[in-house]
Scaffold this active site. Structure first.
Site, PDB file in Angstrom:
ATOM      1  N   GLY A  13      18.527  29.087   2.565  1.00 52.28           N
ATOM      2  CA  GLY A  13      17.390  29.658   3.272  1.00 52.28           C
ATOM      3  C   GLY A  13      17.262  31.138   2.971  1.00 52.28           C
ATOM      4  O   GLY A  13      18.217  31.771   2.497  1.00 52.28           O
TER       5      GLY A  13
ATOM      6  N   CYS B 254      24.948  27.553   0.483  1.00 51.33           N
ATOM      7  CA  CYS B 254      24.486  28.940   0.513  1.00 51.33           C
ATOM      8  C   CYS B 254      24.307  29.402   1.970  1.00 51.33           C
ATOM      9  O   CYS B 254      25.280  29.592   2.682  1.00 51.33           O
ATOM     10  CB  CYS B 254      23.216  29.089  -0.310  1.00 51.33           C
ATOM     11  SG  CYS B 254      22.847  30.817  -0.759  1.00 51.33           S
ATOM     12  N   TYR B 255      23.080  29.543   2.456  1.00 52.99           N
ATOM     13  CA  TYR B 255      22.864  29.921   3.853  1.00 52.99           C
ATOM     14  C   TYR B 255      23.581  28.942   4.783  1.00 52.99           C
ATOM     15  O   TYR B 255      24.150  29.334   5.802  1.00 52.99           O
ATOM     16  CB  TYR B 255      21.369  29.946   4.168  1.00 52.99           C
ATOM     17  CG  TYR B 255      21.034  30.310   5.599  1.00 52.99           C
ATOM     18  CD1 TYR B 255      20.827  31.639   5.973  1.00 52.99           C
ATOM     19  CD2 TYR B 255      20.928  29.325   6.588  1.00 52.99           C
ATOM     20  CE1 TYR B 255      20.537  31.976   7.290  1.00 52.99           C
ATOM     21  CE2 TYR B 255      20.644  29.651   7.899  1.00 52.99           C
ATOM     22  CZ  TYR B 255      20.442  30.976   8.253  1.00 52.99           C
ATOM     23  OH  TYR B 255      20.148  31.309   9.551  1.00 52.99           O
TER      24      TYR B 255
ATOM     25  N   HIS C 201      24.278  26.832  -5.527  1.00 53.60           N
ATOM     26  CA  HIS C 201      23.315  25.733  -5.374  1.00 53.60           C
ATOM     27  C   HIS C 201      23.631  24.626  -6.379  1.00 53.60           C
ATOM     28  O   HIS C 201      23.181  24.662  -7.527  1.00 53.60           O
ATOM     29  CB  HIS C 201      21.879  26.240  -5.585  1.00 53.60           C
ATOM     30  CG  HIS C 201      21.379  27.103  -4.481  1.00 53.60           C
ATOM     31  ND1 HIS C 201      20.786  26.590  -3.348  1.00 53.60           N
ATOM     32  CD2 HIS C 201      21.398  28.449  -4.322  1.00 53.60           C
ATOM     33  CE1 HIS C 201      20.448  27.575  -2.538  1.00 53.60           C
ATOM     34  NE2 HIS C 201      20.814  28.720  -3.101  1.00 53.60           N
TER      35      HIS C 201
ATOM     36  N   GLU D 192      22.455  21.726  -6.503  1.00 53.42           N
ATOM     37  CA  GLU D 192      21.316  20.832  -6.709  1.00 53.42           C
ATOM     38  C   GLU D 192      20.420  21.234  -7.861  1.00 53.42           C
ATOM     39  O   GLU D 192      19.633  20.417  -8.357  1.00 53.42           O
ATOM     40  CB  GLU D 192      20.481  20.738  -5.416  1.00 53.42           C
ATOM     41  CG  GLU D 192      19.706  21.999  -5.041  1.00 53.42           C
ATOM     42  CD  GLU D 192      20.512  22.986  -4.209  1.00 53.42           C
ATOM     43  OE1 GLU D 192      19.916  23.876  -3.579  1.00 53.42           O
ATOM     44  OE2 GLU D 192      21.761  22.886  -4.198  1.00 53.42           O
TER      45      GLU D 192
ATOM     46  N   ASP E 256      -0.001   5.972  -7.235  1.00 55.99           N
ATOM     47  CA  ASP E 256       0.347   5.861  -5.820  1.00 55.99           C
ATOM     48  C   ASP E 256      -0.465   4.769  -5.133  1.00 55.99           C
ATOM     49  O   ASP E 256       0.088   3.847  -4.521  1.00 55.99           O
ATOM     50  CB  ASP E 256       0.118   7.196  -5.105  1.00 55.99           C
ATOM     51  CG  ASP E 256       0.960   8.317  -5.683  1.00 55.99           C
ATOM     52  OD1 ASP E 256       1.941   8.017  -6.379  1.00 55.99           O
ATOM     53  OD2 ASP E 256       0.627   9.484  -5.442  1.00 55.99           O
TER      54      ASP E 256
ATOM     55  N   LYS F 293       7.812  10.734  -6.169  1.00 51.83           N
ATOM     56  CA  LYS F 293       6.899  10.193  -7.186  1.00 51.83           C
ATOM     57  C   LYS F 293       7.601   9.262  -8.166  1.00 51.83           C
ATOM     58  O   LYS F 293       7.090   8.183  -8.488  1.00 51.83           O
ATOM     59  CB  LYS F 293       6.247  11.349  -7.955  1.00 51.83           C
ATOM     60  CG  LYS F 293       5.116  10.935  -8.876  1.00 51.83           C
ATOM     61  CD  LYS F 293       3.856  10.683  -8.082  1.00 51.83           C
ATOM     62  CE  LYS F 293       2.655  10.524  -8.989  1.00 51.83           C
ATOM     63  NZ  LYS F 293       1.398  10.412  -8.220  1.00 51.83           N
TER      64      LYS F 293
END
Length: 543
Positions: free
Chosen positions: A79, A106-107, A193, A195, A251, A399
């Site tokens: 964050g 992190c945060y 991070h 990710e 979609d 997606k």
């Protein structure tokens, strides 16, 4: 429910979502508490790549709500705040007593340290970008994570004193506490991070947390989702009728196939042809749905109505507004003619759930009701007096997960791999006036682009590839005669999610072939140019 593990769903709100408290107790999931990180959605995607379900929740989610959801693990996101700021977002301190494994990122790690009695202070020197991780303990969460591997840092604060029971697992040259753990409490924190793609062994660390720390099994698959979605739709809809506005994109098409499998002829698909689709698309769409798969679609030819609305309109936002308004009018008229309907099906995806709150709750029934149709499909909102209960089976999916579901329910590959196409269609790929003549010019040019990249087997190499028509003319020479005709712009981009994009380095011979065909086959065009602008600073579409 147990199901044979087959194809994974993934290849590689400030309030708790309304469906989150339903049918979750028995599902393995990782809950992600979002503290405003730009990467929270990415964390969810990385978890799902392990074939484990993940869900992004507000940082305000209480320990009691989490106890009810019964996740196998919790991740606290990064964050933009500092944990010691007066108004920094805080999690419910009782989550530390749940006994559920928690990973702070992190945060999230700094919040863990501060709330449990440690100290977080402004660092003497911030750390941003790539950093070599030096692992002090290569076991547990760092199994198969290489010592010296690159991790992505983005922090100006550091943990200077750890809470009781915590130990340092890794450090960098600039950060003494790059990873920490209280193993007995199943609490872990990383200052980097894992990710993001820049973290070379980040996914290995995530897998360790999911599989070894949280003891999850890889059961989040395409097949399990389809089974669950069909069961939930049947239970929700019963013997009522459902209306779906079909756009032809992946979609709404996936949703149509899924709903047809669930409720059969009680599904009514409506395709409103506003005249701004690509060459041959309306006809092909009707052929696929009605002739090949026997899914009934109500075709509404509204081309003249939409074109009339755009007479003399050059401002792109006004174009969108008018197209959206006219869509509402047509949709309302046709739904009244075909109805009544109790339910409206929308192709809402999980990013929409995270990022928007475009739904209301009926005060009498507690049902979510449609206030507006997703702009990706229909470009505009529905009036409040046209009320339906919502059916949104895809709202848990990203997606790429939708594409996998589409493939599993039999959607043709040409729709699954269809390049993204804006709701207003070619109307915003014509800069300036939109006329029947200019639409025909652009349709023919755009068809050549798609035809050539398909012939050469490179259609799937690009996120989008299309043509744009400009409101100017230029001088040319054709057949020893002077011409004064339109230029066409070619736009090819590469992207992962459309949020950012880079212009594609298309081979010269392909560009030459496309250019030669356009100037020879499309009447009114004598020049072809190539757009080499990335996003940002430009956008993918021209309007």
């Amino acid at each position: 429910m147990t199901t044979q593990i087959t194809q994974p769903l993934q290849d590689s709100e400030d309030t708790l979502p309304s469906e989150s408290l339903e049918n979750r107790i028995d599902r393995q999931m990782i809950a992600i508490l979002d503290f405003g990180s730009q990467y929270s959605e990415l964390i969810a995607r990385r978890i799902r790549e392990t074939q484990v379900y993940s869900e992004v929740l507000s940082y305000r989610t209480t320990a009691e709500q989490l106890r009810y959801l019964n996740p196998k693990g919790i991740i606290l996101s990064g964050g933009p705040s500092s944990v010691y700021d007066a108004y920094a977002p805080q999690c419910d301190p009782q989550i530390w007593e749940l006994g559920i494994p928690i990973l702070g990122v992190c945060y999230g790690m700094q919040l863990m340290v501060r709330q449990l009695g440690g100290t977080v202070e402004r660092a003497k020197r911030g750390e941003y970008g790539k950093a070599a991780l030096k692992i002090d303990d290569p076991t547990d969460i760092f199994t198969n994570v290489g010592n010296g591997s690159t991790m992505w840092m983005s922090h100006g604060d550091s943990c200077t004193e750890l809470p009781e029971g915590f130990e340092v697992l890794a450090h960098t040259d600039n950060t003494s506490c790059a990873a920490i753990a209280n193993r007995s409490a199943h609490l872990y924190g990383v200052q980097f991070h894992p990710e993001v793609v820049h973290s070379t062994d980040g996914q290995a660390l995530i897998q360790n947390f999911v599989y070894h720390i949280c003891r999850c099994e890889p059961t989040w698959t395409t097949e399990t989702f389809i089974e669950e979605a069909i069961r939930e739709v049947r239970a929700r809809v019963g013997d009522k009728r459902v209306l779906l506005a079909l756009s032809g994109g992946v979609d709404s098409s996936t949703l149509a196939f899924l709903l047809h499998e669930a409720i059969g002829d009680r599904l009514t698909c409506m395709f409103i042809d506003q005249g701004f689709m690509r060459k041959g698309e309306p006809e092909r769409l009707m052929d696929i749905f009605q002739k090949q798969f026997h899914i009934s679609v109500e075709y509404v030819n509204a081309r003249d109505r939409f074109l009339k609305q755009l007479e003399g309109i050059t401002d792109p936002e006004e174009k969108r507004r008018r197209i959206g308004h006219e869509f509402i009018q047509v949709f309302e008229e046709e739904s009244n003619r075909l109805g009544p309907f109790d339910y409206l099906a929308q192709g809402t995806l999980y990013p929409d759930v995270i990022e928007s709150a475009d739904t209301n709750v009926d005060p009498q029934t507690g049902e979510r009701v449609a206030v507006k149709i997703k702009s990706h499909h229909n470009v505009g909102g529905l009036p409040e007096n046209l009320r339906f209960k919502l059916v949104e089976p895809l709202r848990k999916l990203f997606k790429d997960e939708v594409r996998k579901v589409g493939r599993s329910v039999g959607l043709p590959d040409e729709i699954i791999r269809r390049h993204p196409f804006p709701g207003p269609g070619l109307a915003i790929r014509i800069v300036g006036d939109v006329t029947a003549e200019r639409l025909n010019i652009l349709r023919d040019a755009d068809f050549i682009v798609r035809d050539e990249i398909a012939k050469q087997g490179v259609y799937n190499d690009y996120w989008q590839a299309f043509a744009v028509l400009l409101p100017v003319r230029s001088v040319g020479v054709m057949g020893d005669q002077r011409t004064y005709a339109h230029p066409v712009v070619l736009r090819f981009v590469s992207s992962e999610d459309g949020m950012t994009a880079d212009w594609s380095r298309v081979p010269y011979d392909l560009l030459e072939t496309i250019s030669n065909r356009i100037v020879n086959e499309v009447k009114g065009v004598n020049r072809v140019v190539y757009d080499i602008t990335s996003k940002p600073p430009g956008t993918i579409e021209w309007e």
